[in-house]
Design an enzyme around this catalytic site. Structure first.
Site, mmCIF file in Angstrom:
data_model
loop_
_atom_site.group_PDB
_atom_site.id
_atom_site.type_symbol
_atom_site.label_atom_id
_atom_site.label_comp_id
_atom_site.label_asym_id
_atom_site.label_seq_id
_atom_site.Cartn_x
_atom_site.Cartn_y
_atom_site.Cartn_z
ATOM 1 N N GLU A 108 -18.287 -3.612 -7.271
ATOM 2 C CA GLU A 108 -17.817 -2.835 -8.705
ATOM 3 C C GLU A 108 -17.066 -4.074 -9.807
ATOM 4 O OE1 GLU A 108 -15.151 0.225 -7.129
ATOM 5 O OE2 GLU A 108 -13.421 -1.044 -7.375
ATOM 6 N N CYS A 121 -12.750 -6.869 -15.315
ATOM 7 C CA CYS A 121 -12.268 -7.023 -13.704
ATOM 8 C C CYS A 121 -13.467 -7.112 -12.963
ATOM 9 C CB CYS A 121 -11.298 -5.844 -13.411
ATOM 10 S SG CYS A 121 -10.742 -5.892 -11.855
ATOM 11 N N CYS A 128 -13.503 -6.697 1.571
ATOM 12 C CA CYS A 128 -12.488 -7.688 1.936
ATOM 13 C C CYS A 128 -12.020 -7.788 3.290
ATOM 14 C CB CYS A 128 -11.504 -7.331 0.779
ATOM 15 S SG CYS A 128 -10.079 -8.628 0.944
ATOM 16 N N CYS A 132 -5.069 -5.663 3.560
ATOM 17 C CA CYS A 132 -3.748 -5.066 2.961
ATOM 18 C C CYS A 132 -3.668 -3.746 3.246
ATOM 19 C CB CYS A 132 -3.738 -5.429 1.619
ATOM 20 S SG CYS A 132 -3.965 -7.352 1.425
ATOM 21 N N CYS A 135 -4.390 -0.893 0.280
ATOM 22 C CA CYS A 135 -5.621 -1.189 -0.488
ATOM 23 C C CYS A 135 -6.612 -0.429 -0.029
ATOM 24 C CB CYS A 135 -5.803 -2.882 -0.614
ATOM 25 S SG CYS A 135 -7.470 -3.245 -1.618
ATOM 26 N N CYS A 351 -8.217 0.287 -6.563
ATOM 27 C CA CYS A 351 -9.041 -0.889 -6.189
ATOM 28 C C CYS A 351 -10.095 -0.552 -5.000
ATOM 29 C CB CYS A 351 -8.314 -1.973 -5.369
ATOM 30 S SG CYS A 351 -8.761 -2.957 -4.459
HETATM 31 N N1 SAH Z 1 -7.655 -9.911 -3.459
HETATM 32 C C1 SAH Z 1 -7.048 -10.124 -4.734
HETATM 33 C C2 SAH Z 1 -7.711 -9.613 -5.626
HETATM 34 C C3 SAH Z 1 -8.077 -8.223 -5.654
HETATM 35 S S1 SAH Z 1 -7.205 -6.754 -5.430
HETATM 36 C C4 SAH Z 1 -5.537 -9.607 -4.706
HETATM 37 O O1 SAH Z 1 -5.153 -8.965 -3.765
HETATM 38 O O2 SAH Z 1 -5.002 -10.003 -5.497
HETATM 39 C C5 SAH Z 1 -6.923 -6.530 -6.905
HETATM 40 C C6 SAH Z 1 -5.470 -5.746 -7.537
HETATM 41 O O3 SAH Z 1 -5.523 -4.309 -7.029
HETATM 42 C C7 SAH Z 1 -4.432 -6.444 -6.720
HETATM 43 O O4 SAH Z 1 -3.661 -6.673 -7.667
HETATM 44 C C8 SAH Z 1 -3.978 -5.293 -5.842
HETATM 45 O O5 SAH Z 1 -2.666 -5.601 -5.551
HETATM 46 C C9 SAH Z 1 -4.165 -4.088 -6.408
HETATM 47 N N2 SAH Z 1 -4.375 -2.868 -5.768
HETATM 48 C C10 SAH Z 1 -4.989 -2.826 -4.358
HETATM 49 N N3 SAH Z 1 -4.623 -1.521 -3.803
HETATM 50 C C11 SAH Z 1 -3.917 -0.913 -4.781
HETATM 51 C C12 SAH Z 1 -3.573 0.655 -4.924
HETATM 52 N N4 SAH Z 1 -3.748 1.377 -4.015
HETATM 53 N N5 SAH Z 1 -2.770 0.778 -5.955
HETATM 54 C C13 SAH Z 1 -2.628 -0.159 -7.021
HETATM 55 N N6 SAH Z 1 -2.955 -1.344 -6.826
HETATM 56 C C14 SAH Z 1 -3.755 -1.616 -6.054
HETATM 57 FE FE1 SF4 Z 2 -8.360 -7.721 -0.313
HETATM 58 FE FE2 SF4 Z 2 -7.315 -5.514 -1.216
HETATM 59 FE FE3 SF4 Z 2 -5.570 -7.276 -0.237
HETATM 60 FE FE4 SF4 Z 2 -6.716 -7.977 -2.318
HETATM 61 S S1 SF4 Z 2 -5.434 -6.235 -2.045
HETATM 62 S S2 SF4 Z 2 -6.512 -9.285 -0.688
HETATM 63 S S3 SF4 Z 2 -8.959 -6.710 -2.323
HETATM 64 S S4 SF4 Z 2 -7.337 -6.133 0.936
#
Ligand code: SAH
Ligand code: SF4
Length: 381
Positions: A108, A121, A128, A132, A135, A351
């Site tokens: 996306e 974005c 991924c 995390c 996420c 995300c």
């Molecule tokens: N992997 C990279 C970039 C993609 S993640 C990173 O983690 O920085 C994109 C953004 O979405 C990051 O800032 C991440 O912290 C945020 N994100 C992921 N899950 C989220 C959630 N549940 N609520 C709000 N932001 C979220």
């Molecule tokens: Fe991957 Fe989501 Fe962690 Fe970014 S926040 S590194 S997209 S698992």
């Protein structure tokens, strides 16, 4: 929609994709091609303009080239992008593209209008591997790396759509969609070059967001262009951070801060800290001070992001009062901090969310699911 069994036109050839070539290499390859065909040199410039200025997706669009030259290009190179599987538009103007790759993978990208800015974005990987815990993409696991053309095509396709729908031009690009860009440096480095010196987007308008891949940060610092860097920090405390971000165990905060110092010392670059605020987890006042100290030292801007609940666990966003108190503490320390407005909630802005929904839809029988994915695969990677 094309049935899954139909031969995919994007797959019929291994010819180089013109969106995957840095501009100098593109000119070189096109130059060789035109010379072999006895064509004048200015044809290279014509094709270059069709790609970077007119955003061509098909050689047939190149109407100032003779028909047989368009056909010859189509035999030697690729230009098409992924198919827009779904486009969802939020009441606040946020517009999300779900792209279907040639092999069926879904990724996306999101267009976010705000004042006179239009930020795109985009995704750097299908899924991924970082896992995390907050996420949705992380929970979905890793499918595969994106190629440079698959990254750049999100820009080209989104910009075409934006211009057709009166959004104007894209002013900023952030690598904050699906995936960890610095875990796909092989594709992200050329994609940065192509966006910057091909499509002419200023380096300072392009931000790479990382969860903390130290060698990748050092590589970015060594590049001459001043790309922005966003570090997904989420906690200034190593122990808590490791619970949120498994990669913390491999690249601990102390190493990360050293890499960021090098990045800052490379001159003229912007560092942003991304900080998701999760109620009762990482929003305590005692964390605001050490965070503020890190930001002050690195002159980093802090983005506070209310957590967007995901289906896999029951965490909640911090209360607005808590977020504001956290922000006020940072401001009192002389650190610039902003609370990022949740955008596109009605189209699932979290995300990885839209793609997750599309997969559920496909599993319901409303489409063909391209490949089975092991649930929670991220946990073991
Ligand atoms: N992997 C990279 C970039 C993609 S993640 C990173 O983690 O920085 C994109 C953004 O979405 C990051 O800032 C991440 O912290 C945020 N994100 C992921 N899950 C989220 C959630 N549940 N609520 C709000 N932001 C979220
Ligand atoms: Fe991957 Fe989501 Fe962690 Fe970014 S926040 S590194 S997209 S698992």
């Amino acid at each position: 929609m094309t049935p899954a069994t139909a031969p995919n036109p994007l797959r019929k050839t291994d010819a180089p994709h013109l969106l995957a070539l840095p501009p100098e290499e593109l000119e070189h390859r096109l130059g060789e091609h035109m010379t072999t065909r006895g064509q004048p040199r200015y044809r290279v410039q014509q094709v270059r303009e069709w790609i970077y200025e007119h955003l061509a997706e098909d050689f047939q669009e190149m109407t100032n080239l003779p028909q047989e030259e368009r056909e010859a290009l189509a035999r030697s190179f690729r230009l098409a992008g992924p198919e827009a599987h779904t486009i969802s538009r939020s009441s606040d103007g946020t517009a999300k593209h779900l792209w279907r790759m040639a092999d069926g993978e879904l990724i996306e990208s999101v267009l976010i209008p705000s004042g006179d800015r239009l930020t795109l974005c985009l995704s750097s990987q299908a899924g991924c591997a970082m896992g995390c815990t907050f996420c949705a993409t992380g929970w979905g696991g890793f499918a595969r790396q994106l190629t440079p053309d698959e990254i750049v095509a999100q820009y080209r396709g989104s910009l075409r759509w934006a211009l057709e729908h009166d959004y104007g031009a894209i002013t900023n690009v952030v690598f904050m969609g699906m995936g960890e860009p610095l875990a796909n440096r092989k594709a992200v480095h050329p994609a940065l070059t192509i966006l910057n010196s091909g499509f002419g987007l200023g380096a300072r308008r392009i931000t790479v967001s990382t969860v903390g891949v130290v060698p990748g940060i050092l590589e970015l610092a060594a590049r001459p262009e001043q790309f922005g860097l966003a570090l997904s920090l989420h906690s200034p405390d190593e122990e808590l951070r490791a619970e949120l971000i498994p990669l913390e165990k491999r690249f601990p905060l102390s190493d990360l801060l050293n890499a960021l110092r090098k990045f800052r010392d490379a001159g003229g670059r912007r560092i942003t800290f991304e900080y998701i605020m999760i109620r009762g987890i990482n929003d305590g006042e005692e964390l605001a001070r050490p965070l503020g100290e890190m930001a002050r030292e690195l002159e980093a801007f802090v983005n506070l992001i209310p957590f967007n609940p995901i289906p896999y666990q029951d965490w909640q966003p911090s209360t607005p009062k808590r977020v504001e108190a956290f922000r006020a503490t940072l401001e009192a320390m002389g650190v610039s901090a902003a609370v990022r407005e949740p955008r596109g909630r009605d189209i699932d802005a979290a995300c990885g969310q839209l793609r997750a929904n599309a997969l559920v839809q496909l599993e319901d029988g409303s489409g063909s699911r391209p490949r089975a994915r092991a649930g929670g695969g991220a946990r073991s990677q």
